[in-house]
Write a protein that holds these residues in place. Structure first.
Motif, PDB file in Angstrom:
ATOM      1  N   LEU A 125      12.793 -27.294  -9.740  1.00 16.84           N
ATOM      2  CA  LEU A 125      14.244 -26.423 -10.079  1.00 16.84           C
ATOM      3  C   LEU A 125      14.950 -26.086  -8.656  1.00 16.84           C
ATOM      4  CD1 LEU A 125      15.593 -25.668 -12.130  1.00 16.84           C
ATOM      5  CD2 LEU A 125      13.923 -23.396 -12.243  1.00 16.84           C
ATOM      6  N   ALA A 126      14.524 -25.625  -7.499  1.00 14.39           N
ATOM      7  CA  ALA A 126      15.752 -25.983  -6.612  1.00 14.39           C
ATOM      8  C   ALA A 126      16.447 -26.648  -5.692  1.00 14.39           C
ATOM      9  CB  ALA A 126      14.732 -24.953  -5.769  1.00 14.39           C
ATOM     10  N   ALA A 127      15.711 -28.392  -6.157  1.00 15.15           N
ATOM     11  CA  ALA A 127      16.011 -29.283  -5.436  1.00 15.15           C
ATOM     12  C   ALA A 127      17.870 -30.038  -6.781  1.00 15.15           C
ATOM     13  CB  ALA A 127      14.495 -29.592  -5.406  1.00 15.15           C
ATOM     14  N   LYS A 128      16.841 -29.453  -8.236  1.00 15.04           N
ATOM     15  CA  LYS A 128      18.118 -29.794  -8.643  1.00 15.04           C
ATOM     16  C   LYS A 128      19.399 -28.903  -8.932  1.00 15.04           C
ATOM     17  CE  LYS A 128      18.708 -30.834 -13.888  1.00 15.04           C
ATOM     18  NZ  LYS A 128      19.120 -32.003 -13.664  1.00 15.04           N
ATOM     19  N   ILE A 129      18.766 -27.454  -8.814  1.00 11.20           N
ATOM     20  CA  ILE A 129      20.040 -27.135  -8.615  1.00 11.20           C
ATOM     21  C   ILE A 129      21.321 -26.886  -6.978  1.00 11.20           C
ATOM     22  CG2 ILE A 129      21.066 -24.066  -7.993  1.00 11.20           C
ATOM     23  CD1 ILE A 129      18.641 -23.054  -9.548  1.00 11.20           C
ATOM     24  N   LEU A 130      20.445 -27.734  -6.181  1.00 12.71           N
ATOM     25  CA  LEU A 130      21.270 -27.858  -4.982  1.00 12.71           C
ATOM     26  C   LEU A 130      22.405 -29.318  -5.103  1.00 12.71           C
ATOM     27  CD1 LEU A 130      18.927 -27.371  -2.086  1.00 12.71           C
ATOM     28  CD2 LEU A 130      21.026 -26.322  -2.919  1.00 12.71           C
ATOM     29  N   SER A 147      12.481 -13.928  -7.337  1.00  8.48           N
ATOM     30  CA  SER A 147      12.033 -14.500  -6.306  1.00  8.48           C
ATOM     31  C   SER A 147      11.815 -15.686  -5.541  1.00  8.48           C
ATOM     32  CB  SER A 147      10.935 -13.077  -5.914  1.00  8.48           C
ATOM     33  OG  SER A 147      11.003 -12.892  -4.526  1.00  8.48           O
ATOM     34  N   HIS A 148      10.678 -16.729  -6.434  1.00  9.44           N
ATOM     35  CA  HIS A 148      10.158 -17.909  -5.255  1.00  9.44           C
ATOM     36  C   HIS A 148      11.152 -18.762  -5.833  1.00  9.44           C
ATOM     37  CE1 HIS A 148       5.629 -15.881  -6.708  1.00  9.44           C
ATOM     38  NE2 HIS A 148       6.165 -15.577  -5.775  1.00  9.44           N
ATOM     39  N   LEU A 149      11.973 -18.474  -6.941  1.00  5.48           N
ATOM     40  CA  LEU A 149      13.147 -20.198  -6.585  1.00  5.48           C
ATOM     41  C   LEU A 149      14.268 -20.193  -5.844  1.00  5.48           C
ATOM     42  CD1 LEU A 149      14.547 -22.188  -8.232  1.00  5.48           C
ATOM     43  CD2 LEU A 149      15.463 -20.779  -9.876  1.00  5.48           C
ATOM     44  N   LEU A 150      14.562 -18.136  -5.304  1.00  3.57           N
ATOM     45  CA  LEU A 150      15.270 -18.578  -4.362  1.00  3.57           C
ATOM     46  C   LEU A 150      15.230 -18.377  -3.295  1.00  3.57           C
ATOM     47  CD1 LEU A 150      16.960 -14.704  -5.600  1.00  3.57           C
ATOM     48  CD2 LEU A 150      18.395 -16.790  -5.310  1.00  3.57           C
ATOM     49  N   ASN A 151      13.732 -18.343  -2.969  1.00  4.22           N
ATOM     50  CA  ASN A 151      13.086 -18.850  -1.683  1.00  4.22           C
ATOM     51  C   ASN A 151      13.369 -19.843  -1.684  1.00  4.22           C
ATOM     52  OD1 ASN A 151      12.871 -15.648  -0.646  1.00  4.22           O
ATOM     53  ND2 ASN A 151      10.807 -15.499  -1.801  1.00  4.22           N
ATOM     54  N   LYS A 152      12.701 -20.446  -1.867  1.00  5.96           N
ATOM     55  CA  LYS A 152      12.727 -21.908  -1.931  1.00  5.96           C
ATOM     56  C   LYS A 152      14.124 -22.342  -1.762  1.00  5.96           C
ATOM     57  CE  LYS A 152       9.244 -24.089  -2.685  1.00  5.96           C
ATOM     58  NZ  LYS A 152       8.854 -24.883  -1.492  1.00  5.96           N
ATOM     59  N   ILE A 153      14.977 -22.162  -2.566  1.00  5.38           N
ATOM     60  CA  ILE A 153      16.535 -22.640  -2.943  1.00  5.38           C
ATOM     61  C   ILE A 153      17.129 -22.131  -1.216  1.00  5.38           C
ATOM     62  CG2 ILE A 153      19.232 -22.887  -3.372  1.00  5.38           C
ATOM     63  CD1 ILE A 153      17.988 -21.889  -6.105  1.00  5.38           C
ATOM     64  N   GLU A 154      16.703 -21.194  -0.287  1.00  6.67           N
ATOM     65  CA  GLU A 154      16.636 -20.933   0.471  1.00  6.67           C
ATOM     66  C   GLU A 154      16.392 -21.715   1.277  1.00  6.67           C
ATOM     67  OE1 GLU A 154      18.056 -16.853   3.654  1.00  6.67           O
ATOM     68  OE2 GLU A 154      15.833 -16.602   1.355  1.00  6.67           O
ATOM     69  N   GLU A 155      14.679 -22.231   1.681  1.00  5.92           N
ATOM     70  CA  GLU A 155      14.149 -23.408   2.013  1.00  5.92           C
ATOM     71  C   GLU A 155      14.222 -24.372   2.962  1.00  5.92           C
ATOM     72  OE1 GLU A 155      10.274 -25.597   1.256  1.00  5.92           O
ATOM     73  OE2 GLU A 155      10.457 -23.471   1.280  1.00  5.92           O
ATOM     74  N   PHE A 156      15.458 -24.735   1.080  1.00  7.74           N
ATOM     75  CA  PHE A 156      16.105 -26.199   1.135  1.00  7.74           C
ATOM     76  C   PHE A 156      17.310 -25.864   1.809  1.00  7.74           C
ATOM     77  CE2 PHE A 156      13.402 -27.700  -2.867  1.00  7.74           C
ATOM     78  CZ  PHE A 156      12.333 -28.456  -1.662  1.00  7.74           C
ATOM     79  N   THR A 157      18.016 -24.932   1.825  1.00  2.65           N
ATOM     80  CA  THR A 157      19.370 -25.098   2.192  1.00  2.65           C
ATOM     81  C   THR A 157      19.450 -25.046   3.815  1.00  2.65           C
ATOM     82  OG1 THR A 157      19.522 -22.670   2.034  1.00  2.65           O
ATOM     83  CG2 THR A 157      20.907 -24.641  -0.020  1.00  2.65           C
TER      84      THR A 157
END
Length: 608
Positions: free
Chosen positions: A37-42, A66-76
């Protein structure tokens, strides 16, 4: 973005790069749901050029968010670009819709409206339940049952669809609330109508509502199809919904009211992990969303299955699949491990003792730390004190542990601090307020909270209210490290641990209640099984009255042992066959007698 796509498997990449207007991602436990989901948002941002303010994420809980936001931050940080869109829970989304509704004069509430628990409306007016359900002398019970039915009927858990007004209730219909300690409480439709009307009056006078009231009012505002609807729906291009299987019918209606003809919608979920039907969730939501999409956009709808489990050993996966009766997940890396251990023991006390001793053994081997271990229990109450027995045994062996309850005062204090900041620095920019708080040496919890909401898009102190909603509905904060985690299976949803103990399996324990919803209990047990990464211990006794969860695990690829006496276990000399026959015979007699007594009690409760 290629750096992210390269680490995904083929199923995950297919879900991320799908160009369909509607996408349904069916994600089994441990299959990388949050990563996908995080990858798709990015991907939507970087490859399709969609601004973050055109993207909305909706999550079932604050912890999942919180888990989703952390994963998005990790990918960015990996790719060096991309941002965080607004990610809200359904209740904070509803709160935002009502705020816009107030601004456009389309809401029945006023600026600064508040929230209380449904059963607390009576504190605003002690006459709330006067002359209602008069056949029951216990008025606290009446208030509790009326509040429960009032919530469930608005969520859509009683009728075929959510009811948004008392005028749609049949006054001659009866509703029942099955309570654990007081049996079945009957509520007449006419009494529910009066209760609802009185609450509606209180809401207008006191400018306050409950959590389900947020959803109901947001639906009403969107259904007007006026300025609030136009402002919100036209500002969004992509909507992502996490844990879709946990949404209620009312939350589903809120989403569908928000969708317009030009938006792209992605839902992620797994019907085998629907475990909140007691709180309004609907196990048919995933199927119903597919039906909606096939009807409204048949040429631009795609279903992607994620079944490659990266969390657990293949032995744990085998037991989980055998139990649920479906090959829902498979090992992504074929990681071999220890067979799950099924421990038959005839009391919760002995189960807790076994756990405490096994933990001491594991720690002594120095292969694990306390924080690697989680003890999951189905219920803790006066009649089923599973957690209390665990606490006693861990205390007796001086084993450190954490529970969610230890954080309740901390959470209440944080809410008070946030409300104080909102009122003191009314409408001031949050980044400026944050600097003032740092100078005044505000608490770490408050500083962290405001930092987090700024990262999520909050601009001024008025925005804090939306995020207070999330604290109130899901008050889970990180626990201390180097401690055993003890929590309910419901609280463990979305989490994972190297070593997991599950108790207490057996009739009226797990599956729970004298009249269990067996499908719900199976899904809950499946969630418990799939929290384990390396080692799994299942403790309980064989079922007689209901389907035996213990037997199903024994028949799978597990290691089966009995634990009937701490003395014999310590000596490691076990039981003779004759001993076992006597124990089993006595146990069966005791269980049959217990069932007979419970049945008599249930009949008596039903009578009243």
């Amino acid at each position: 973005m290629n750096k992210i796509l390269e680490i995904l498997n083929s199923q995950q990449r297919s879900a991320v790069t799908s160009a369909s207007r509607f996408s349904q991602i069916i994600a089994g436990p441990g299959t990388g749901k949050t990563t996908t989901l995080a990858a798709k948002i990015l991907y939507v941002q970087t490859e399709l050029g969609v601004d973050t303010d055109k993207i909305l994420g909706i999550s079932f809980s604050k912890s999942a968010k919180s888990h989703l936001l952390n994963k998005i931050e990790e990918f960015t940080s990996v790719i060096g670009y991309g941002g965080k869109p607004s990610i809200l829970t359904f209740h904070s989304l509803a709160h935002r819709i009502i705020k816009y509704g107030i601004h456009f004069k389309e809401s029945r509430f006023r600026v600064g409206f508040g929230r209380i628990s449904t059963d607390k409306f009576i504190d605003l007016d002690p006459t709330l339940i006067k002359d209602l359900c008069t056949e029951y002398a216990n008025r606290e019970l009446v208030n509790s049952s009326l509040s429960h039915i009032y919530n469930m009927i608005r969520q859509g858990s009683i009728e075929d669809s959510p009811i948004h007004s008392w005028s749609d209730i049949n006054p001659n219909k009866s509703y029942h609330d099955n309570t654990y300690t007081n049996g079945r409480v009957l509520v007449q439709g006419k009494d529910l109508i009066t209760f609802w009307r009185r609450i509606h009056t209180l809401e207008r006078i006191k400018n306050v509502t409950d959590f389900q009231g947020l959803i109901t009012e947001a639906i009403r505002i969107l259904s007007l199809k006026q300025r609030t609807y136009n402002y919100i729906s036209q500002s969004l291009q992509h909507i992502f919904i996490d844990e879709y299987q946990d949404t209620s019918l009312a939350q589903e209606e809120l989403l569908l009211r928000l969708i317009n003809l030009n938006q792209f919608v992605t839902v992620v979920g797994d019907k085998y992990q629907t475990i909140y039907t007691f709180n309004g969730s609907n196990s048919k939501n995933m199927d119903r969303f597919a039906t909606y999409c096939e009807k409204n956009s048949p040429l631009s709808f795609e279903i992607v299955n994620l079944n490659q489990n990266y969390r657990s050993t293949r032995e744990i996966i085998t037991v989980a699949n055998d139990f649920i009766g479906e090959g829902t997940i498979e090992s992504a890396n074929n990681r071999k491990g220890i067979k799950p251990k099924v421990i038959e023991t005839h009391s919760v006390t002995l189960a807790a003792e076994y756990i405490a001793k096994k933990i001491c053994e594991l720690i002594k081997e120095k292969k694990v730390t306390l924080s690697d271990i989680c003890i999951l229990y189905r219920k803790n109450s006066e009649y089923s004190p599973q957690a209390d027995e665990v606490y006693k045994k861990l205390d007796s062996y001086s084993i450190r542990y954490n529970t969610q309850h230890q954080n309740e005062k901390k959470v209440e204090s944080l809410i008070e601090q946030v409300l104080h900041v909102r009122d003191k620095y009314e409408d001031e920019p949050l980044d400026e307020v944050l600097e003032k708080l740092k100078v005044k040496e505000a608490s770490n919890e408050l500083i962290t909270f405001i930092n987090d909401v700024i990262k999520q898009g909050a601009l001024d102190t008025d925005d804090l209210t939306e995020y207070i909603v999330e604290i109130e509905e899901d008050p889970n904060y990180e626990l201390e490290t180097d401690c055993i985690t003890v929590r309910t299976v419901h609280d463990a949803k979305g989490l994972e641990y190297p070593i997991v103990f599950i108790l207490y399996v057996g009739d009226r324990e797990f599956p729970h209640s004298s009249r269990p919803d067996m499908e719900e209990e199976k899904r809950l047990f499946y969630v418990a099984l799939t929290r384990a990464q390396n080692q799994l211990y299942i403790l309980g006794k064989k079922g007689i009255e209901f389907e035996s969860f213990l037997d199903k695990c024994i028949l799978s690829e597990s290691a089966y042992n009995q634990y009937h006496s701490s003395n014999n276990e310590e000596k490691n000399d076990g039981f003779t066959n004759l001993d076992k026959e006597i124990i089993d015979k006595t146990t069966i007699q005791q269980e049959e007698e217990e069932i007979k007594q419970q049945e008599e009690l249930r009949k008596l409760m039903d009578f009243f």
